[in-house]
Design a protein around this motif. Sequence first.
Motif, mmCIF file in Angstrom:
data_model
loop_
_atom_site.group_PDB
_atom_site.id
_atom_site.type_symbol
_atom_site.label_atom_id
_atom_site.label_comp_id
_atom_site.label_asym_id
_atom_site.label_seq_id
_atom_site.Cartn_x
_atom_site.Cartn_y
_atom_site.Cartn_z
ATOM 1 N N GLN A 293 -13.904 5.286 42.227
ATOM 2 C CA GLN A 293 -14.972 4.719 41.422
ATOM 3 C C GLN A 293 -15.814 5.814 40.783
ATOM 4 O O GLN A 293 -15.928 5.908 39.581
ATOM 5 N N ASP A 294 -16.367 6.648 41.623
ATOM 6 C CA ASP A 294 -17.293 7.667 41.146
ATOM 7 C C ASP A 294 -16.531 8.952 40.845
ATOM 8 O O ASP A 294 -15.559 9.272 41.527
ATOM 9 N N ASP B 167 -13.377 2.818 36.470
ATOM 10 C CA ASP B 167 -12.829 1.797 35.571
ATOM 11 C C ASP B 167 -12.770 2.318 34.143
ATOM 12 O O ASP B 167 -11.797 2.094 33.429
ATOM 13 N N ASP C 117 -23.278 -6.179 42.461
ATOM 14 C CA ASP C 117 -21.827 -5.955 42.413
ATOM 15 C C ASP C 117 -21.303 -5.325 43.708
ATOM 16 O O ASP C 117 -22.043 -4.864 44.561
ATOM 17 N N PHE D 2 -23.808 2.491 35.231
ATOM 18 C CA PHE D 2 -23.232 1.703 36.328
ATOM 19 C C PHE D 2 -24.171 1.592 37.519
ATOM 20 O O PHE D 2 -23.731 1.518 38.654
ATOM 21 N N ASP D 3 -25.439 1.657 37.315
ATOM 22 C CA ASP D 3 -26.362 1.334 38.408
ATOM 23 C C ASP D 3 -27.572 0.593 37.852
ATOM 24 O O ASP D 3 -27.637 0.313 36.655
ATOM 25 N N ASP E 143 -15.765 10.134 44.767
ATOM 26 C CA ASP E 143 -14.403 9.659 44.955
ATOM 27 C C ASP E 143 -13.391 10.630 44.368
ATOM 28 O O ASP E 143 -12.515 11.122 45.058
ATOM 29 N N CYS F 92 -15.852 -3.065 32.775
ATOM 30 C CA CYS F 92 -15.994 -1.851 33.568
ATOM 31 C C CYS F 92 -17.194 -1.930 34.500
ATOM 32 O O CYS F 92 -18.288 -2.292 34.098
ATOM 33 N N MET F 93 -16.954 -1.586 35.743
ATOM 34 C CA MET F 93 -18.027 -1.603 36.720
ATOM 35 C C MET F 93 -18.347 -0.200 37.218
ATOM 36 O O MET F 93 -19.293 -0.006 37.964
ATOM 37 N N SER F 94 -17.544 0.770 36.882
ATOM 38 C CA SER F 94 -17.772 2.113 37.411
ATOM 39 C C SER F 94 -17.145 3.146 36.484
ATOM 40 O O SER F 94 -16.419 2.802 35.542
ATOM 41 N N GLU G 189 -19.964 -2.644 44.237
ATOM 42 C CA GLU G 189 -20.241 -1.218 44.422
ATOM 43 C C GLU G 189 -21.412 -1.030 45.391
ATOM 44 O O GLU G 189 -21.403 -0.186 46.246
ATOM 45 N N ASP G 190 -22.400 -1.907 45.191
ATOM 46 C CA ASP G 190 -23.567 -1.808 46.056
ATOM 47 C C ASP G 190 -23.265 -2.261 47.471
ATOM 48 O O ASP G 190 -23.847 -1.767 48.420
#
Lengths: 356, 677
Positions: free
Chosen positions: B239-240, B101, B454, B23-24, B244, B96-98, B456-457
Amino acid sequence: MSLNKNELVDDLVAKLKRRQLVGSSAVSQATLKLLVVVISKNNWSTANQLLTLVKSVGQKLIQANPTELAVGNIIRRVLHVIREEYREAENDKTNTEFHHHAAPLTTSSSMYNLLGESGAAQEEQVQFSHSLRSNIIQEIRDIKIELENIHENIKNQAPLHIHSNEIIMTIGRSKTVEEFLKMAASKRKFQVLVAETAPSYHGQEMALELSKAGIETTVIPDSAVFAVMSRVNKVILGTHAVLANGGLVAISGSHMMAAAAKHHSIPVVVCTGLYKLSPLYPYDEDSFNVTMNPDSVLGFEEGDLIEKVTVTNPYYDYVSPDFVNLFITNQGGHPPSYLYRLIVENYDPDDQTFDL
Amino acid sequence: MPPKEKVESTEQVLQAVILADSFDERFQPITLETARCLLPLCNVPLISYTFEFLAVAGVQEIFVFCCSHSDKVKAFVKQYGKQSNMKIHTIVSQECMSVGDAMRELDAKQLIDTDFILVTGDVVSNMKLDRVLEEHRARRQADKSAIMTMVLKKASPQHRSRAVGDGSLFVLDQTSKECLHYQPVKAFKSTKQDRRMTMDMEIFKMHPEIQIRNDLIDCQVDICSVEVPALFTENFDYQDIRSDFVHGILTSDLLGKTIHFHEVHDVYAARVRSTQMYDAISKDIISRWTFPMVPDSNLQAGDCYEYRRGLVYKEKSVVLSRTCVVEEKVVIGANTQIAESSVLSNCVIGKNCVIGANVKIDNAYIWDNVIIMDNCVIQHSIIANNAVLEEGVTVRKGCLISFNVTIGAKTTVPPFSRLTTLPEDEDDDELVSEPAVVGASGKGRVFKEAEDSDDEDEEEDPKNKAVNRLAYDLKELALEGQDDSASEFESEASDDEEEAVNPAEELDREVSATLERAFKDGHSVDIAALELNTLRMASFSNFHEMRKRIIPGVLRNIDVTAKPGSGKTTKEILARWGPLIGRMIHDEDDQVDGLYILQRSCASPVVATAVFTPALRYFYDNDITEEDAILKWFYSEKSQQGSDMEKQLREKTQPMIDYLEQSESEEESDEEDEDSE
């Protein structure tokens, strides 16, 4: 059935690869157990089929961890047994020229190689009778029994080698040496010096075991081995493997101890089961060594340091045969120069490598 | 009795979830074309290390969660599953972005019914999890609210296997093995908020003894209970897993859940989070810290590496020419050929590579099927599959050269370039090569990071993005001295510098910029001095460094040929800006030092030599340097050495020295006379 066998092979391969199974004794017993299953549960009808089968399993196991030489030794023993049984069966069948066939088995290997070509062709055709299958299994069981009784056979020779009031030096933790010394202690009174064997410190464990058995034991640092050597009467070593030339693959520090003993002309005795005797020759000192995690020498926590230094932590030493005076095996005592004979007796020259 | 059955199944089937996506974007552009977990680490796909780690831990069933490049991951997993006796399933979810998710997806699918091991697809570790699992289960038996156990490893703060960009602060209670508070630490602490840690006072009341630790490698190996995915669903904004979830659970009063930790020793554990970590972990594997997961244990079926002295690992089919030199810490894959006189050190070379003659490779990671022609030099870079470097190419440190890139003959790739062959626009089919970077016959373009990636950034502040970029720089850690890294971080944070610059160069630039401004805008000496002093303090510099830059800076403005009145003559410039130099000179040592600098700068091409004597005279007249200092300078050895030019300049001062000496002796004789009188 075949699937089951493959699973077992993969299981042992994985265990060897991950080093979940280490040590000559454990490894050889596991190999033998696997081979019994492989031979008894697979369909084969000719000698060549069986040889190929065993060889293919052996190849996988050896590739999984080439430094566990005992695996190869056991496979070679089994292959040898199969060949022998086949020859016997063939002799019984034809029942002619018995002496001619028996002769090549005991003559030198090069002579036998000359005849090998035609022999192999014959092997192909010979059908094994049912009794032969059970004969081979029986022979393998004999090897198994031999493995189980190795400590017994070796330690019974202890009173012949250790005398009263002697000072014995040893290194590392070898089950064979431990049993040997304990047996001797039941008959005689003597003193043992154990080098602590950094960085694994198996020597400390060994010393603890010996002192529990009532032996007068002293732990010395590895650096003191040379200094104390002049007072020692005998050095007894355990080993991981014995190579074709009589050299040892033994725990690191053994070479230093053997060299110190040689300097003081003190006899070096190696206690080993015959299953550790390998027909392989050490072309390179490092070839059968394992380099371990450097963590025990320099902690990984030392972040600033580990970038700047390279640490190697070899687990074994190669001890050349001229440092060794006597091998005590389950078949008695032998000088290093006699090992070639044992190799010829136990292994077939065709089985040096398992190339199919 | 359903509950009892559940307990039994815990012991029967051990499940694990691998998050095969990072995810990065730290490995872009390489990860544009393949999944992160399939990148080769010492010629073995990353995820193989994770599989092996889980297999050793006794895991029987694995769920591999993949998002980007799921087809490739799936194909690999299918292949791998055939040889392994673990049951491996793949779950594909493109949206899924993270991590959050993924966990919610997992909860929705209801695949997991027991405690499971949660790892990412880039963990390299040789630890045994049995004790951790035992501890976790015992805790669960006693207390249902203990939902998670994190596995942490101790390491020194400057350790190479610690990700610079992903530091974290743990507040731990050693007696109960409970994690009390978690906070991520950024490498660049720009705002006050980043520098502070806010902790609930309750923690002190409840726990008599706590540890605040910043020396732990967190490789994100967690033993999670079934509640964890459910909690992610409940808190849909998580997310993380660390910043998180862990932070959220621990600071929440409502949930009443606890998170525990297990500290491991004597084992290896790390995660390939960035290219810098990729470099560090590759080196750890080659140096055998990950034993038994080393190249010569041949994790991948079909590999046949042999260990040689000097930490060299070589496949049997490698062809080395007689004169090539394979130095320390090298891995060479199957069927690779290396020609005459090439020198390899600290590098990994993939399968089927062809390396020409006279090539120098240091610290580089070269993947499969790469062709490197004669006389190339490669430093500290990653070169992906099928790349071609034509003759005489130089690749400077920190480059990422993605798949299929061709670099034309005699090209130098500048440091930290990222090259790809993918077209810039997704709609474009054809690649527009940039000959400036890849050479005339090259193929590829410079990869630019998407501005609006995205969300997230977007949440992250620009500093954190800089950390991301930093992680790209392979050599970043090596560049910084061990001691001044902390201060450099601070100075970096004070100005918006994107790249790490050598502090000396930076000061050079800053001083000359300040002087230029002062000259142009006609600042007063006071203001200029104030600015320069601030600069000095901000950069932790000293007066010597400042003098070294200011004296030539001022003298450079002198135009010897200028007419009087233009403001450019020696006299005028010195009258205007000489006091500024005076501000930088205090005691006698400073004065002598100033003279050395004057001598040196007049001897160099930037300042006219004719300026020297007037300047010296000016210094003397205005008491910037006193006569003692001038004499001391004149007779010192340092002033007599140096270039011919410098010696000439010194000789030119002879009349002045004579004069000074004379006046001095006169004074002395005067005194004597007075005495005698």
